[in-house]
Design a protein around this motif. Structure first.
Motif, PDB file in Angstrom:
ATOM      1  N   CYS A   1       0.834  -1.195   0.000  1.00 19.89           N
ATOM      2  CA  CYS A   1       0.000   0.000   0.000  1.00 19.89           C
ATOM      3  C   CYS A   1       0.877   1.256   0.000  1.00 19.89           C
ATOM      4  O   CYS A   1       1.440   1.605  -1.033  1.00 19.89           O
ATOM      5  N   ASP A   2       1.015   1.910   1.140  1.00 14.13           N
ATOM      6  CA  ASP A   2       1.751   3.178   1.161  1.00 14.13           C
ATOM      7  C   ASP A   2       2.890   3.187   2.165  1.00 14.13           C
ATOM      8  O   ASP A   2       3.325   4.259   2.598  1.00 14.13           O
ATOM      9  N   GLU A   3       3.374   2.018   2.552  1.00 15.60           N
ATOM     10  CA  GLU A   3       4.610   1.934   3.335  1.00 15.60           C
ATOM     11  C   GLU A   3       5.607   1.089   2.564  1.00 15.60           C
ATOM     12  O   GLU A   3       5.271  -0.008   2.110  1.00 15.60           O
ATOM     13  N   THR A   4       6.825   1.600   2.427  1.00 15.75           N
ATOM     14  CA  THR A   4       7.914   0.818   1.848  1.00 15.75           C
ATOM     15  C   THR A   4       8.741   0.302   3.025  1.00 15.75           C
ATOM     16  O   THR A   4       9.286   1.099   3.790  1.00 15.75           O
ATOM     17  N   ALA A   5       8.795  -1.009   3.192  1.00 20.40           N
ATOM     18  CA  ALA A   5       9.386  -1.543   4.420  1.00 20.40           C
ATOM     19  C   ALA A   5      10.257  -2.759   4.140  1.00 20.40           C
ATOM     20  O   ALA A   5      10.009  -3.529   3.204  1.00 20.40           O
ATOM     21  N   ALA A   6      11.275  -2.906   4.983  1.00 18.59           N
ATOM     22  CA  ALA A   6      12.155  -4.071   4.912  1.00 18.59           C
ATOM     23  C   ALA A   6      12.572  -4.447   6.328  1.00 18.59           C
ATOM     24  O   ALA A   6      12.729  -3.582   7.189  1.00 18.59           O
TER      25      ALA A   6
ATOM     26  N   ILE B   1      12.643  -1.583   9.200  1.00 19.65           N
ATOM     27  CA  ILE B   1      12.675  -0.238   8.641  1.00 19.65           C
ATOM     28  C   ILE B   1      11.379   0.022   7.869  1.00 19.65           C
ATOM     29  O   ILE B   1      10.997  -0.778   7.010  1.00 19.65           O
ATOM     30  N   VAL B   2      10.716   1.127   8.184  1.00 25.54           N
ATOM     31  CA  VAL B   2       9.478   1.501   7.495  1.00 25.54           C
ATOM     32  C   VAL B   2       9.603   2.936   6.995  1.00 25.54           C
ATOM     33  O   VAL B   2       9.867   3.841   7.791  1.00 25.54           O
ATOM     34  N   ALA B   3       9.420   3.128   5.704  1.00 18.11           N
ATOM     35  CA  ALA B   3       9.411   4.467   5.119  1.00 18.11           C
ATOM     36  C   ALA B   3       7.971   4.813   4.775  1.00 18.11           C
ATOM     37  O   ALA B   3       7.378   4.232   3.867  1.00 18.11           O
ATOM     38  N   SER B   4       7.406   5.751   5.513  1.00 15.62           N
ATOM     39  CA  SER B   4       6.020   6.144   5.295  1.00 15.62           C
ATOM     40  C   SER B   4       5.898   7.058   4.076  1.00 15.62           C
ATOM     41  O   SER B   4       6.832   7.775   3.715  1.00 15.62           O
ATOM     42  N   GLN B   5       4.736   7.023   3.448  1.00 15.12           N
ATOM     43  CA  GLN B   5       4.438   7.916   2.327  1.00 15.12           C
ATOM     44  C   GLN B   5       3.369   8.948   2.710  1.00 15.12           C
ATOM     45  O   GLN B   5       2.722   9.531   1.837  1.00 15.12           O
ATOM     46  N   ASP B   6       3.185   9.165   3.998  1.00 12.04           N
ATOM     47  CA  ASP B   6       2.120  10.067   4.449  1.00 12.04           C
ATOM     48  C   ASP B   6       2.195  11.433   3.789  1.00 12.04           C
ATOM     49  O   ASP B   6       1.172  12.005   3.386  1.00 12.04           O
ATOM     50  N   GLU B   7       3.391  11.979   3.692  1.00 15.35           N
ATOM     51  CA  GLU B   7       3.530  13.329   3.134  1.00 15.35           C
ATOM     52  C   GLU B   7       3.110  13.371   1.671  1.00 15.35           C
ATOM     53  O   GLU B   7       2.520  14.358   1.213  1.00 15.35           O
ATOM     54  N   GLU B   8       3.405  12.305   0.916  1.00 13.12           N
ATOM     55  CA  GLU B   8       3.042  12.270  -0.496  1.00 13.12           C
ATOM     56  C   GLU B   8       1.528  12.233  -0.697  1.00 13.12           C
ATOM     57  O   GLU B   8       0.991  12.817  -1.639  1.00 13.12           O
ATOM     58  N   HIS B   9       0.821  11.552   0.218  1.00 10.72           N
ATOM     59  CA  HIS B   9      -0.616  11.349   0.025  1.00 10.72           C
ATOM     60  C   HIS B   9      -1.482  12.343   0.801  1.00 10.72           C
ATOM     61  O   HIS B   9      -2.679  12.461   0.511  1.00 10.72           O
ATOM     62  N   ARG B  10      -0.904  13.049   1.777  1.00 17.55           N
ATOM     63  CA  ARG B  10      -1.690  13.941   2.635  1.00 17.55           C
ATOM     64  C   ARG B  10      -2.504  14.984   1.849  1.00 17.55           C
ATOM     65  O   ARG B  10      -3.670  15.233   2.198  1.00 17.55           O
ATOM     66  N   PRO B  11      -1.966  15.586   0.801  1.00 15.67           N
ATOM     67  CA  PRO B  11      -2.769  16.584   0.076  1.00 15.67           C
ATOM     68  C   PRO B  11      -4.049  16.025  -0.537  1.00 15.67           C
ATOM     69  O   PRO B  11      -4.986  16.778  -0.817  1.00 15.67           O
ATOM     70  N   PHE B  12      -4.096  14.707  -0.724  1.00 18.11           N
ATOM     71  CA  PHE B  12      -5.250  14.088  -1.377  1.00 18.11           C
ATOM     72  C   PHE B  12      -6.205  13.434  -0.389  1.00 18.11           C
ATOM     73  O   PHE B  12      -7.263  12.943  -0.771  1.00 18.11           O
ATOM     74  N   GLY B  13      -5.824  13.396   0.893  1.00 14.70           N
ATOM     75  CA  GLY B  13      -6.691  12.821   1.916  1.00 14.70           C
ATOM     76  C   GLY B  13      -6.842  11.319   1.822  1.00 14.70           C
ATOM     77  O   GLY B  13      -7.755  10.735   2.407  1.00 14.70           O
TER      78      GLY B  13
ATOM     79  N   LYS C   1      12.142   4.446  -3.085  1.00  9.60           N
ATOM     80  CA  LYS C   1      12.581   4.178  -1.716  1.00  9.60           C
ATOM     81  C   LYS C   1      13.084   2.766  -1.451  1.00  9.60           C
ATOM     82  O   LYS C   1      13.819   2.542  -0.482  1.00  9.60           O
ATOM     83  N   ILE C   2      12.696   1.801  -2.286  1.00  7.97           N
ATOM     84  CA  ILE C   2      12.915   0.417  -1.882  1.00  7.97           C
ATOM     85  C   ILE C   2      14.391   0.035  -1.812  1.00  7.97           C
ATOM     86  O   ILE C   2      14.813  -0.696  -0.900  1.00  7.97           O
ATOM     87  N   GLU C   3      15.216   0.531  -2.733  1.00  4.31           N
ATOM     88  CA  GLU C   3      16.633   0.153  -2.710  1.00  4.31           C
ATOM     89  C   GLU C   3      17.343   0.649  -1.457  1.00  4.31           C
ATOM     90  O   GLU C   3      18.005  -0.147  -0.762  1.00  4.31           O
ATOM     91  N   PRO C   4      17.248   1.931  -1.090  1.00  4.53           N
ATOM     92  CA  PRO C   4      17.915   2.372   0.152  1.00  4.53           C
ATOM     93  C   PRO C   4      17.319   1.741   1.406  1.00  4.53           C
ATOM     94  O   PRO C   4      18.046   1.502   2.380  1.00  4.53           O
ATOM     95  N   ILE C   5      16.026   1.441   1.394  1.00  3.40           N
ATOM     96  CA  ILE C   5      15.405   0.795   2.551  1.00  3.40           C
ATOM     97  C   ILE C   5      15.959  -0.611   2.731  1.00  3.40           C
ATOM     98  O   ILE C   5      16.259  -1.054   3.857  1.00  3.40           O
TER      99      ILE C   5
END
Length: 375
Positions: A24-29, A46-58, A72-76
């Motif tokens: 969904c909207d978390e890139t995690a490893a 490790i969890v990289a959230s995408q909240d900031e990317e989706h916040r404008p759209f609710g 995000k997936i490679e550095p994660i």
């Protein structure tokens, strides 16, 4: 058609598995070690959230989510392995969510796992995201089979009898929307912010849960199914008719949360009866809740009280493991690897993948199309 290498699993040895989650909207490893006696040690998560990317759209925008996963997936992955204290060669297997979920994200994670498995010559385990949630309480405590599971998240609301790894029987499911979707819609309608679940709970703490009489869909029915579409509509109408003040926001949030909790407790109560009748066991049993909505404190408190009155032990994962995370995927992968279950490089990415696929195919609760049954 290439297949991943078969594991040479020794039952008396620990297994170290790298898990990837991108449904969904978390890139995690996560790197997890499962010992022969079933104990679990989380070496990194490790969890990289995408909240900031989706916040404008609710809410979550699938195309934005897919692109964020790719960035995000490679550095994660690199961070998860580095912080775990093990090397790539120390890994015994690579596990990744293969569905259900937003297909762009699922493909990103699964293809990354396939590439790693091939490059490292390690077994691949394609994990059902829902099985990850179903096993998540075992990340931090002993949660032996069998148990009754309430799985509630943004995309799923189900009651399942869990008798073993890969052994799931559906007792109830949503016929329309999931509980988490109702939370998100409530937050979006009132402009509370994103993600919706925590925002609704925060506002509900300031409001009167008896201010508005919202419906309790399916309450009292002799089955264990859910329905939340009508509750979503009732919230939208209540907001339209309100004066739009902070007091109105708090009262609607509190009344909605109470209606949601009452509804789920009623459905769980019915599932307990079905579970007891099916197993014939009247002794001490286990009630497990998992998924993002399992983080809601009012629901957890209600379930804990209900379990105590019905001779059930209540088990819930810590809040950080309720939402999507890769530790649960690594655990599901390690459990399957220990059982000698792996997948080929042709394992498909699936937008739909019910845990109880036979029952879902024969009697889908919430739709069936070319992509298969939803639930």
């Amino acid at each position: 058609m290439r297949h991943a290498p078969k594991p040479d699993v020794k039952q008396d040895e620990a297994l170290t598995v790298l898990g990837l989650e991108s449904s969904c909207d978390e890139t995690a490893a996560s790197v997890l070690r499962r010992y022969a006696d079933g104990r679990v040690e989380i070496l990194s998560n490790i969890v990289a959230s995408q909240d900031e990317e989706h916040r404008p759209f609710g809410g979550v925008v699938p195309e934005i989510a897919a692109r964020a996963h790719m960035r995000k997936i490679e550095p994660i992955l690199a961070k998860a392995v580095k912080s775990s204290g093990v090397s790539w060669d120390d890994l015994d297997g690579i596990a990744a969510t293969a569905g259900p979920g937003l297909i762009g994200g699922v493909i990103t994670g699964l293809m990354s796992a396939k590439g790693l498995a091939m490059a490292l010559n390690k077994p691949l385990i394609a994990v059902n995201h829902l099985e990850g949630h179903a096993l998540s309480p075992r990340l931090t405590e002993d949660c032996a089979f069998p148990y009754l599971l309430l799985l509630v998240s943004g995309g799923h609301s189900q009651l399942l009898s869990v008798t073993g790894l890969g052994e799931y029987e559906r007792l109830g499911s949503t016929v329309d929307d999931a509980a988490g979707e109702a939370f998100d819609k409530t937050a979006k309608v009132m402009g509370l912010g994103f993600p919706g679940g925590p925002k609704v709970q925060s506002w509900a703490e300031r409001g009167n849960p008896k201010a508005i009489k919202f419906p309790r869909p399916m309450k009292g029915r002799d089955h264990a199914d859910f329905s939340f579409a009508g509750l979503k509509t009732a919230v939208a109408r209540a907001w339209d008719a309100s004066d739009k003040t902070d007091t109105a926001k708090a009262d609607i949030a509190a009344s909605f949360q109470r209606a949601m909790t009452d509804t789920m407790l009623d459905r769980v109560g019915r599932a307990i009866t079905l579970y007891r009748n099916a197993t014939g066991d009247t002794g001490r049993a286990r009630l497990v809740v998992a998924g993002g909505v399992a983080a809601n404190t009012e629901l957890r408190a209600g379930l804990k009280t209900m379990a105590a009155t019905r001779n059930f032990d209540f088990i819930a994962p810590p809040l950080k493991f309720c939402g999507d995370n890769a530790a649960m995927i690594a655990l599901a992968g390690a459990e399957r690897l220990a059982a000698g279950i792996t997948d080929g490089y042709d394992a498909p990415a699936r937008p739909r993948w019910p845990l109880d696929k036979d029952a879902a195919a024969n009697a889908p609760k919430s739709g069936h199309g070319k992509k298969g049954p939803k639930s």
